[in-house]
Write a protein that holds these residues in place. Structure first.
Motif, PDB file in Angstrom:
ATOM      1  N   GLY A 131       0.807  -1.216   0.000  1.00 29.54           N
ATOM      2  CA  GLY A 131       0.000   0.000   0.000  1.00 29.54           C
ATOM      3  C   GLY A 131       0.837   1.261   0.000  1.00 29.54           C
ATOM      4  N   TYR A 132       0.705   2.039   1.072  1.00 29.55           N
ATOM      5  CA  TYR A 132       1.432   3.299   1.160  1.00 29.55           C
ATOM      6  C   TYR A 132       2.943   3.091   1.215  1.00 29.55           C
ATOM      7  N   HIS A 253      -6.946   7.041   6.694  1.00 24.33           N
ATOM      8  CA  HIS A 253      -5.686   6.562   6.121  1.00 24.33           C
ATOM      9  C   HIS A 253      -5.439   5.099   6.497  1.00 24.33           C
ATOM     10  N   GLN A 257      -5.044   2.222   3.804  1.00 27.46           N
ATOM     11  CA  GLN A 257      -3.848   1.387   3.804  1.00 27.46           C
ATOM     12  C   GLN A 257      -4.221  -0.085   3.831  1.00 27.46           C
ATOM     13  N   PRO A 304      -0.196   8.629   5.536  1.00 28.05           N
ATOM     14  CA  PRO A 304       0.290   7.585   4.622  1.00 28.05           C
ATOM     15  C   PRO A 304       1.782   7.319   4.688  1.00 28.05           C
ATOM     16  N   PHE A 307       3.274   4.655   7.229  1.00 25.17           N
ATOM     17  CA  PHE A 307       3.257   3.208   6.979  1.00 25.17           C
ATOM     18  C   PHE A 307       4.532   2.742   6.287  1.00 25.17           C
TER      19      PHE A 307
END
Length: 544
Positions: A131-132, A253, A257, A304, A307
């Protein structure tokens, strides 16, 4: 602890098998996609701010010390190169790739102590596509730089023979990581896991920790006392900001994520299930490595980019679950799923916004071929000096409103500030009667509204408008310099100035009269002719 069964750091014997090569190729593909994304996705407001700090340091201006700004000394040479601000930020993003590579190597190295090399590679791939972690991994920030250093320290701790030299290297890397980003303290569970695993080797050297800390603090107190003062202030001021937002302070967020890293999320759920099944002497250490996954529950700044910073030890903790999944469904299938997740993230990211950002940069450089001091939200024009070098939103805005100091008026009245870039809601509100959103102090809004006019979209320049047939009124010129008369002739202190003429005005009050049938304007002469643009502050970013 003695008795904990750990895997040795070793590759499969002989020629690497096809599956291992496939995982390595997948990692290379994912990293290439990540780099391609970094060169095309929009620049975040934080990245503009960080780039403006690099330029400020290059100009010799103070940027607030060394903490949390590793990109300043690392890339201070970039402003000397040819190219636009956007191109320079793209270059710096690509230069963060070595840290990303180091981070993934460190993840693989640590994971290899809990699983075979092939599974450890899959842990690295899991992180790279998480993801992020994929979309923010090459952002112009301190996060991946710090994470690569601290994970390297952990990798050394898990693999090297422990002794004064090894512990000194670990301490040095961790200290550098902490200077790069004080969020490194959130890696504490991972270091407890390291101590748990290596306790038999560590216990005879544990006395070095307080001795080393005392020597380090003593050296700082003698040779760099300002660092201790800065560190104390930073930690004190950051605690409430870090943990004062209640539970799931950034819920949106966290949810995004979880969806963007769906494969990683499934593996994490599987890890929780695995923890309650069977027995394994690896579980305490792996649980500690997974614990940072819970920081978004209470950590306020779990945006974000967080992460990308906090997930590396979690990726290591997934090793036993990833191994089970690879045995059940096939390592190649799992590799394909991770890689497709990364490819999907690459394809989903909007690409058009960077063009809007480049257009704004072009409008600014057209109006001001030579840098001038300006006001904006985030330092979007990095090679121009900022009059107020902080955000006009978030924490900085809250502190500004709480202090009640009209920083913008003070800046405008202390030096010529010919431009305002309206690239945030707060600054937009200063030029409108919008009934919603945060605003600047009334004194600042009044001075901005009375001394700047629209020039090209969100680019405002020093100037004033006078309605047709407007009677005499006295106005403050807050920005001294040359102004061009537009629209209609204008009386200034009783002296008429025709359309097109350029007059020099000091910072003072003048009496203005417009006797014509058209609106008369004063416009900062250097800015040239106005230009139309539909871009607003809403078109400048695509999120993070």
């Amino acid at each position: 602890m003695s008795g904990i069964a750990l895997n040795n750091w070793s590759r499969p014997k002989g020629q690497a098998d096809t599956t291992t090569r496939a995982i390595i190729i997948a990692l290379v593909v994912v990293l290439c996609l990540q780099l391609a994304l970094a060169l095309t996705k929009s620049v975040n407001w934080d990245e503009f701010f960080h780039f403006s700090q690099i330029h400020a340091a290059w100009r010799g201006e103070p940027v607030g010390g060394i903490l949390q700004r590793p990109f300043v000394p690392l890339y201070a040479w970039v402003p000397s190169l040819d190219g636009t601000n956007i191109e320079h930020i793209q270059l710096i993003r690509s230069l963060i790739m070595p840290f990303e590579l180091l981070l993934i190597v460190a993840i693989v190295a640590v994971a290899s102590k809990f699983a075979d090399f092939r599974t450890a590679l899959l842990c690295g791939l899991a992180y790279a596509t998480a993801g992020y972690a994929f979309t923010q991994g090459l952002a112009l920030r301190a996060d991946v730089i710090a994470a690569s250093l601290v994970m390297s320290a952990l990798a050394i701790g898990f693999h090297w023979r422990l002794g004064p030299i090894t512990l000194g290297v670990i301490a040095a890397l961790t200290g550098l990581a902490f200077i790069a980003n004080i969020k490194v303290v959130l890696y504490l569970p991972a270091f407890i896991a390291l101590a748990f695993v290596r306790w038999d080797d560590l216990k005879r050297w544990i006395w070095l920790a307080p001795v080393g800390a005392a020597i380090g603090l003593g050296a700082l107190a003698i040779f760099a006392p300002e660092i201790i003062a800065m560190l104390s202030k930073k930690l004190t001021g950051s605690f409430d900001r870090m943990f004062g937002g209640g539970l799931f302070p950034q819920t949106m967020h966290w949810v995004r994520q979880s969806a963007m890293a769906s494969v990683f999320t499934v593996q994490l759920v599987g890890f929780v299930v695995w923890m309650f099944k069977g027995r394994s002497n690896q579980k305490p250490a792996l649980a500690l490595l997974a614990l940072p996954a819970l920081w978004p529950v209470i950590y306020f700044n779990a945006y974000p980019y967080f992460f990308a910073f906090i997930l590396p030890p979690v990726a290591v903790a997934l090793a036993p679950v990833i191994k089970i999944a690879a045995q059940r469904y096939g390592a190649l299938a799992l590799t394909a799923v991770f890689t497709l997740n990364g490819a999907a993230l690459y394809l989903m990211e909007p690409r058009s916004v960077q063009a809007n950002q480049a257009e704004v940069q072009d409008m600014v450089s057209t109006a001001f071929p030579t840098p001038v001091t300006y006001i904006d939200e985030s330092g979007m024009v990095g090679d121009f000096p900022r009059a107020v070098p902080q955000f006009a939103s978030g924490w900085a805005l809250s502190n500004y409103l709480k202090d009640g100091e009209p920083l913008y008026s003070q800046a405008i009245m202390s030096q010529p500030v010919p431009m305002v870039l309206v690239n945030s809601l707060t600054l937009r509100n200063a030029f409108s009667d919008a009934p919603f959103g945060e605003r600047l102090l009334p004194q600042d809004e009044t001075l901005l509204r009375d001394n700047y006019i629209q020039h090209a979209g969100i680019v405002m320049v020093a100037g004033k408008h006078f309605g047709a047939g407007e009677e005499a009124r006295t106005q403050l010129i807050a920005v001294p310099g040359e102004y061009r008369i537009e629209g209609a002739a204008l009386f200034v202190d009783g002296e008429i100035h025709e359309v097109g003429s350029v007059i020099q005005l000091d910072r003072a009050r003048y009496n203005f009269v417009n006797l014509g049938q058209n609106r008369a304007s004063l416009r900062w002469a250097q800015a040239g002719d106005p230009r139309s643009s539909d871009i607003t502050f809403l078109d400048l970013y695509s999120g993070y």
